[in-house]
Design an enzyme around this catalytic site. Structure first.
Site, short mmCIF file in Angstrom:
data_model
loop_
_atom_site.label_atom_id
_atom_site.label_comp_id
_atom_site.label_asym_id
_atom_site.label_seq_id
_atom_site.Cartn_x
_atom_site.Cartn_y
_atom_site.Cartn_z
N TYR A 1 0.84 -1.21 0.00
CA TYR A 1 0.00 0.00 0.00
C TYR A 1 0.87 1.25 0.00
CZ TYR A 1 -3.66 3.33 0.94
OH TYR A 1 -4.51 4.39 0.83
N PHE B 1 -6.61 21.39 -24.97
CA PHE B 1 -6.95 19.97 -24.99
C PHE B 1 -8.16 19.80 -24.08
CE2 PHE B 1 -6.99 15.53 -23.88
CZ PHE B 1 -7.08 15.01 -25.17
N THR B 2 -9.07 18.93 -24.48
CA THR B 2 -10.38 18.83 -23.82
C THR B 2 -10.30 18.70 -22.29
OG1 THR B 2 -10.29 16.48 -24.28
CG2 THR B 2 -11.53 17.83 -25.85
N ASP C 1 2.66 19.68 -21.07
CA ASP C 1 1.84 18.48 -21.17
C ASP C 1 2.69 17.56 -22.03
OD1 ASP C 1 0.25 16.41 -21.94
OD2 ASP C 1 -1.56 17.60 -22.19
N LYS D 1 0.26 7.09 -23.44
CA LYS D 1 0.76 7.35 -24.79
C LYS D 1 2.25 7.00 -24.85
CE LYS D 1 -3.11 9.98 -24.61
NZ LYS D 1 -3.90 10.13 -23.39
N ARG E 1 -12.96 15.14 -33.90
CA ARG E 1 -12.19 16.19 -33.22
C ARG E 1 -12.56 17.53 -33.84
NH1 ARG E 1 -9.83 14.83 -28.47
NH2 ARG E 1 -12.06 14.74 -28.35
N PHE F 1 -18.49 15.04 -26.02
CA PHE F 1 -18.16 14.10 -27.08
C PHE F 1 -18.09 12.66 -26.60
CE2 PHE F 1 -13.91 13.65 -25.48
CZ PHE F 1 -13.71 14.86 -24.83
C1 LIG Z 1 -2.37 15.93 -24.97
C2 LIG Z 1 -3.14 15.20 -23.91
N1 LIG Z 1 -3.16 15.68 -22.67
C3 LIG Z 1 -3.83 15.08 -21.69
C4 LIG Z 1 -4.55 13.94 -21.91
C5 LIG Z 1 -5.31 13.32 -20.77
O1 LIG Z 1 -4.76 12.07 -20.45
P1 LIG Z 1 -5.64 10.84 -19.93
O2 LIG Z 1 -6.50 10.37 -21.03
O3 LIG Z 1 -4.58 9.83 -19.56
O4 LIG Z 1 -6.42 11.30 -18.76
C6 LIG Z 1 -4.57 13.40 -23.19
C7 LIG Z 1 -5.39 12.22 -23.47
O5 LIG Z 1 -6.44 12.09 -22.82
C8 LIG Z 1 -3.84 14.05 -24.23
O6 LIG Z 1 -3.83 13.58 -25.47
N1 LIG Z 2 -5.89 11.54 -24.65
C1 LIG Z 2 -6.54 10.48 -25.31
C2 LIG Z 2 -7.90 10.07 -24.73
C3 LIG Z 2 -8.91 11.17 -24.87
C4 LIG Z 2 -9.60 11.29 -26.04
C5 LIG Z 2 -10.41 12.38 -26.28
C6 LIG Z 2 -10.45 13.38 -25.35
O1 LIG Z 2 -11.05 14.54 -25.68
C7 LIG Z 2 -9.84 13.24 -24.12
C8 LIG Z 2 -9.08 12.13 -23.90
C9 LIG Z 2 -6.60 10.83 -26.77
O2 LIG Z 2 -6.18 11.88 -27.18
O3 LIG Z 2 -7.03 10.04 -27.53
#
Ligand SMILES: Cc1ncc(COP(=O)(O)O)c(C=O)c1O
Ligand SMILES: N[C@@H](Cc1ccc(O)cc1)C(=O)O
Length: 458
Positions: free
Chosen positions: A73, A125-126, A217, A260, A384, A450
């Site tokens: 742990y 990024f989302t 990032d 990744k 996207r 999405f």
């Molecule tokens: C550029 C980038 N930042 C952050 C993230 C977030 O990572 P995770 O999916 O492991 O939460 C991702 C993918 O989701 C990504 O492609």
């Molecule tokens: N980061 C991953 C998973 C992910 C996909 C879409 C997203 O918007 C967020 C996370 C990707 O780029 O594929």
């Protein structure tokens, strides 16, 4: 011996059989999924190019590492291995493990992003933006304008920060209201586009001058290093490891999705040089992720991650990875299919506005294109565009310039023959593009719509 595209620098030891559905079954499956490829069952997919996230094939060494999981742990041996590896590769002092990238984004944003602050970045990024906004911050896009033009191909480093835009923001809102700049290496939503070493250096200098932290990032940092080696003058004779070291000398910290360039199925971390930030992150990691010595990962996951980080620095590995993407991209260019250029590191991106010019952006051309490619072939891709961008604080859709479908290649998973099949699927869909019609939402979640949104045909 010289080859146009690097053959696989590995051989196959285990296989996972795939199912290929009939077209009628695929039609049924995508309808059931509300025309959202995220909602398909993976057993109904033939070639899965939804994402390169956690979909990688681990090596025999990584699987051997799985057997050496220390599932304590607290104080797991594998954590120390992971920590040492990150310190050695990136030169960052402190490492806080998290279950994946957004776990790290959550902790970083909760500590540094306050209401009324601004976080500049090279395109949103989302998940990253969602965390910044949920903490009351405002994301500001400071990527160069060219990054928003899909066919602008004479720009080697389309992920670069526009220093003027960054400086203007500092002058406008004051450096004290900018807790950090988030630099994506590479930039996912611009098409997997890299940032040059020169730009990283300049961003760091400007940030230091103004007392602003630089947080990478670094989810796809090895791909970025490969592009620096192959495109930026002065780096051809350097190893990927040396380039990575220099890149991180221009950062104060980083978030990473290990799924990744860590070549694993789960994992991530937040790393930094600042001791105070580290202590604050440790205080939060125990609330959201777990002990600071596992952060949501099992011991075996951390071991595989540490090994994967080292494997990813191998030049042949990364050359093959990026050249697979280039191979698919070039096949599509030869067939006259509109894609984002130059071809990026992890994916080929179709330009849905050009592919389906008769569908307006409020009818989600990229969403319907992803659905149609699945119907055509069983190949799963990802929207996207407008659906991914979501809505601003006033509830209005963003209508991003880029309306794309991403064909994302998992690492070490598919062969060049698979890619030929994918190219044919896209070409077939292109040939019947005039019959394709738009979509409307039938269910829309308030954030990150999405992932779970459902649609109906118009
Ligand atoms: C550029 C980038 N930042 C952050 C993230 C977030 O990572 P995770 O999916 O492991 O939460 C991702 C993918 O989701 C990504 O492609
Ligand atoms: N980061 C991953 C998973 C992910 C996909 C879409 C997203 O918007 C967020 C996370 C990707 O780029 O594929």
């Amino acid at each position: 011996m010289d080859y146009k595209y690097m053959p696989e620098p590995y051989k196959v030891k285990m296989v996972e059989p795939l199912r290929i559905l009939e077209k009628e079954e695929r039609l049924e499956a995508i309808k059931k999924a509300g025309y959202n490829t995220f909602l398909l069952n993976s057993r109904d997919v033939y070639i899965d190019l939804l994402t390169d996230s956690g979909t990688n094939a681990m090596s025999d060494r990584q699987w051997a590492g799985i057997m050496m999981g220390d599932e304590a742990y607290a104080g797991s041996e594998n954590f120390y291995h992971l920590q040492e590896t990150v310190q050695e590769i990136m030169g960052l002092k402190y490492v806080v493990p998290t279950h994946q990238g957004r776990g790290a984004e959550n902790i970083l944003s909760q500590i540094l992003v306050k209401p009324g602050t601004y976080v500049p970045g090279n395109m949103y990024f989302t998940t990253t933006r969602a965390h910044q906004e949920m903490n009351g911050g405002t994301f500001v896009d400071v990527v160069i304008d060219d990054a928003h033009i899909s066919d602008k191909e004479d720009v080697a480093f389309k992920g670069n920060i526009d220093l003027q835009k960054y400086e203007n923001l500092i002058n406008e809102v004051g450096a004290e209201n900018i807790p950090y700049i988030c630099v994506g290496v590479t930039v996912n939503l611009a098409g997997g586009q890299p940032v040059s070493m020169k730009n990283l250096r300049e961003v760091y200098e400007l940030s230091q001058k103004n007392g602003i932290r630089v947080m990478f990032d670094c989810t796809r940092y090895v791909e970025n290093a490969y592009f620096i080696k192959t495109k930026e003058e002065g780096y051809q004779d350097k190893t990927i490891a040396e380039i990575v070291k220099e890149m991180f000398s221009y950062a104060d910290g980083a978030t990473m999705s290990g799924k990744k360039d860590g070549i694993v199925n789960i994992g991530g971390f937040l790393a930094m040089n600042e001791e105070d930030l580290y202590h604050k992150a440790c205080a939060l990691v125990v609330v959201y992720e777990g002990m600071p010595s596992y952060g949501g990962m099992s011991g075996r996951d951390m071991e595989a991650f540490a090994i994967g980080l080292k494997e990813a620095l191998d030049f042949n590995y990364i050359k093959h990875r990026v050249e697979q993407v280039e191979y698919l991209g070039n096949k599509l260019i030869e067939a006259g299919i509109p894609i984002v250029r130059p071809i990026g590191g992890h994916a080929v991106f179709l330009d849905a506005k050009k592919f389906l010019p008769h569908i307006p952006q409020n009818e989600y051309p990229a969403q319907v294109l992803a659905a149609e490619i699945y119907i055509e072939s069983g190949v799963r891709t990802m929207e996207r565009g407008n659906v991914s961008a979501g809505r601003n604080k006033e509830g209005k859709e963003y209508f991003p310039k880029l309306e794309l479908v991403r064909l994302t290649l998992p690492r070490r998973v598919y062969s060049y023959a698979h890619l030929d099949f994918v190219a044919q699927a896209i070409i077939n869909t292109y040939n019947r593009r005039d019959e394709i019609k738009g979509l409307k939402f039938s269910y829309e979640a308030p954030v990150l719509r999405f992932f779970t949104g459902r649609f109906e045909r118009l």
